[in-house]
Design an enzyme around this catalytic site. Structure first.
Site, short mmCIF file in Angstrom:
data_model
loop_
_atom_site.label_atom_id
_atom_site.label_comp_id
_atom_site.label_asym_id
_atom_site.label_seq_id
_atom_site.Cartn_x
_atom_site.Cartn_y
_atom_site.Cartn_z
N LYS A 1 0.84 -1.28 -0.07
CA LYS A 1 -0.16 0.01 0.12
C LYS A 1 0.75 1.07 -0.02
CE LYS A 1 -3.92 -1.93 2.68
NZ LYS A 1 -5.03 -1.66 1.51
N ARG B 1 -10.10 -11.64 1.44
CA ARG B 1 -10.82 -12.75 0.61
C ARG B 1 -10.03 -14.09 0.68
NH1 ARG B 1 -11.07 -9.50 -4.98
NH2 ARG B 1 -11.02 -7.79 -3.18
N1 BES Z 1 -8.05 -3.96 4.12
C1 BES Z 1 -8.51 -3.28 2.85
C2 BES Z 1 -9.69 -2.69 2.53
C3 BES Z 1 -9.86 -1.15 3.32
C4 BES Z 1 -9.37 -0.27 2.67
C5 BES Z 1 -10.13 -1.50 4.49
C6 BES Z 1 -9.55 0.83 3.34
C7 BES Z 1 -10.55 -0.11 5.22
C8 BES Z 1 -10.01 1.24 4.47
C9 BES Z 1 -8.25 -4.53 2.00
O1 BES Z 1 -7.42 -5.69 2.34
C10 BES Z 1 -7.61 -4.27 0.39
O2 BES Z 1 -6.58 -3.61 0.62
N2 BES Z 1 -8.41 -4.24 -0.57
C11 BES Z 1 -7.99 -3.82 -1.86
C12 BES Z 1 -8.49 -4.91 -2.94
C13 BES Z 1 -7.91 -4.60 -4.31
C14 BES Z 1 -6.61 -4.88 -4.34
C15 BES Z 1 -8.77 -5.40 -5.18
C16 BES Z 1 -8.65 -2.19 -2.09
O3 BES Z 1 -9.62 -2.19 -1.70
O4 BES Z 1 -8.04 -1.51 -2.79
ZN ZN Z 2 -5.34 -5.23 1.71
#
Ligand code: BES
Ligand code: ZN
Ligand code: ZN
Length: 483
Positions: free
Chosen positions: A258, A332
């Site tokens: 991230k 997931r």
């Molecule tokens: N934990 C995150 C989702 C999230 C983002 C929760 C902001 C709370 C606040 C999750 O694991 C994630 O990173 N999801 C990605 C998925 C994508 C790579 C398909 C996302 O939402 O960008």
């Molecule tokens: Zn994530």
């Protein structure tokens, strides 16, 4: 130390301060009237709190309740939350909010909501503050009639809110301190205290049980994963509900790292698991007629030298293979194992909760959870439970065309699609592959509401415990779903 909540017909003379609710344009009482309040610039808007000197030299807090036609239990919960913060310098307080509600309303539901607001609104996470400026409130008297039935509702509200505060504590604890092993320890301790079973699988057992999704996400971490099984079994159960929660104690994104800003708050990526734990704590105390099972995969998502590589293939508990094309879509992967195990237990219905996608926040904002599933009757039950509990959820579809977008050249499926559109739905469609044939399942994407960026009503900044109230409401009102 928790505050005591009690019920009394009238405000006792010995409380240090009093609080009253004011419906817009209609207030009268305690030596104050609307003209006087309006003269002070008070508009009676929801959440407005004004401290005014009482007739006997004490302090009266007047809290705005908004327009009369919008007044309900949710407004009272929120008002109670605002009041408890405003009055934190007093040791005792009377709260006269029930009287504002027309007699046609459910007095017990309102009393429960007020109790919830008082406990939630006064929540502070001060473990890391040298000078925490704690609330001085020890005793709150809720003014109202109704006797035993209403005081039972107040107790119920307190238990549910305290369980949500525990979920908040877990979410607020930094990822480097709340490791999977420590989270498991806390669950075991609470199970012993409240009365539910907790079984912990360590790394060796997780390997033996072939939880390939959880192992794949854990591979970049120095901290071993855990898998928690929870069980609440009343003597005469009317069915079995399985709860599954995402337990990522910190989400760096893994090798699909991230950006710096996106990592802030990722200690709360176990909000789903925390909500399930909070719900178990509350129902073990309050009782429910349904048997409840919990399945919680717990790990952090790190970038260690042997972390899962982009393009690696994992085999989930149910045998399906997953090509990992983005290690940040890790929720997931661990839920795949959680849902598989939940399905093996052949429950009457499943609910999972997960801080799963940023896309869900784009769709519904920061306060509303996305609700998806495979069975309209069960989705409706979860929706009704959330509405009754004052937690906002909104339905999203699981369109079948998205399944094709998860097809992999290499494995049974990949963990992302090739588009950023519809990300919350794609995640839901992915999860559906791990739900056993014919089992009603609902999925709550709580990425938005699990955390609050504002102080308002029962909300304070940080973890919210979102989902605890919905799950308790769902489980205590449970009937076997009929499609
Ligand atoms: N934990 C995150 C989702 C999230 C983002 C929760 C902001 C709370 C606040 C999750 O694991 C994630 O990173 N999801 C990605 C998925 C994508 C790579 C398909 C996302 O939402 O960008
Ligand atoms: Zn994530
Ligand atoms: Zn995550």
């Amino acid at each position: 130390m928790s505050i005591t909540l009690e019920l009394a017909r009238t405000a006792p003379a010995d409380v240090a301060a009093t609080a009253v609710g004011a419906v817009k344009g209609q207030f009268e009482g305690g030596g104050l009237d609307w003209a006087h309040l309006a003269g002070l610039g008070f508009e009676g808007k929801k959440g407005d709190v004004r401290a005014v000197p009482g007739p006997d030299g004490g302090t009266t807090f007047v809290v705005g309740l908004g327009p009369a036609e919008e007044l309900d239990a949710d407004v009272l919960r929120s008002a109670a939350g605002s009041v408890v913060r405003a009055a934190k310098r007093f040791a005792s307080l009377s709260v006269d909010l029930l009287g504002a509600l027309p007699a046609t309303h459910d007095g017990r539901g309102a009393a429960q909501a007020i109790a919830e607001g008082l406990v939630l609104g006064g929540y502070q996470f001060s473990a890391y503050k040298s000078d925490p400026k704690r609330s001085k409130l020890e005793r709150i008297v809720i003014v109202g009639g109704g006797g035993k039935r209403v005081s039972t509702a107040i107790d119920r509200g307190r238990v549910i809110a305290e369980a949500a505060c525990w979920a908040r504590d877990l979410a607020n604890e930094p990822g480097g301190s709340l490791t999977p092993a420590k989270l498991a320890k806390q669950a075991v301790a609470e199970g012993a205290r409240a009365g539910f079973e907790v079984t912990v699988w360590d790394e060796k057992e997780i390997r033996k049980q072939k939880l390939g999704g959880l192992l794949g996400v854990n591979r970049g971490s120095e901290q071993p994963a855990r898998f928690l099984h929870l069980e609440y079994a009343p003597a005469k159960a009317s069915g079995t509900v399985a709860l599954v929660g995402k337990g990522i104690t910190f989400d760096s994104g893994g090798l699909s790292l991230k950006p710096a800003d996106g990592m802030i708050g990722m200690k709360g990526d176990m909000g789903g698991a925390a909500a399930v734990l909070g719900a178990f704590s509350a129902i073990a105390t309050l009782g429910a007629k349904v048997r409840v099972l919990g399945f919680l995969p717990i790990t952090d998502n790190m970038t260690g030298g042997d972390a899962t590589r982009v393009g690696d293939v994992l085999t989930a508990r149910n045998g399906k293979t997953i090509e990992v094309l983005n290690t940040d879509a890790e929720g997931r992967l661990i839920l795949a194992d959680g849902l598989s195990l939940a399905s093996e237990a052949a429950p009457d219905a499943i609910v999972d909760l997960a801080t799963l996608t940023g896309a869900c926040m784009v769709a519904l904002g920061e306060r509303i959870a996305g609700l998806m599933g495979n069975d309209q009757g069960w989705i409706d039950q979860v929706h009704a439970a959330a509405d009754a509990a004052g937690e906002k959820v909104w339905p999203l579809p699981l369109p079948s065309y998205l399944r094709g977008k998860l097809d992999s050249e290499l494995a049974d499926m990949k963990n992302i699609t090739n588009t950023r559109y519809g990300g919350a739905l794609a995640a839901g469609v992915f999860l559906q592959e791990f739900v056993g044939e014919g089992i009603p399942w609902a999925h709550l994407d709580i990425a938005g509401p699990a955390d609050s960026s504002e102080v308002e009503g029962e909300l304070v900044k940080g973890g919210t415990g979102f989902g605890v109230r919905t799950l308790v409401s769902l489980l205590t009102a449970y009937t076997t779903p009929r499609p």
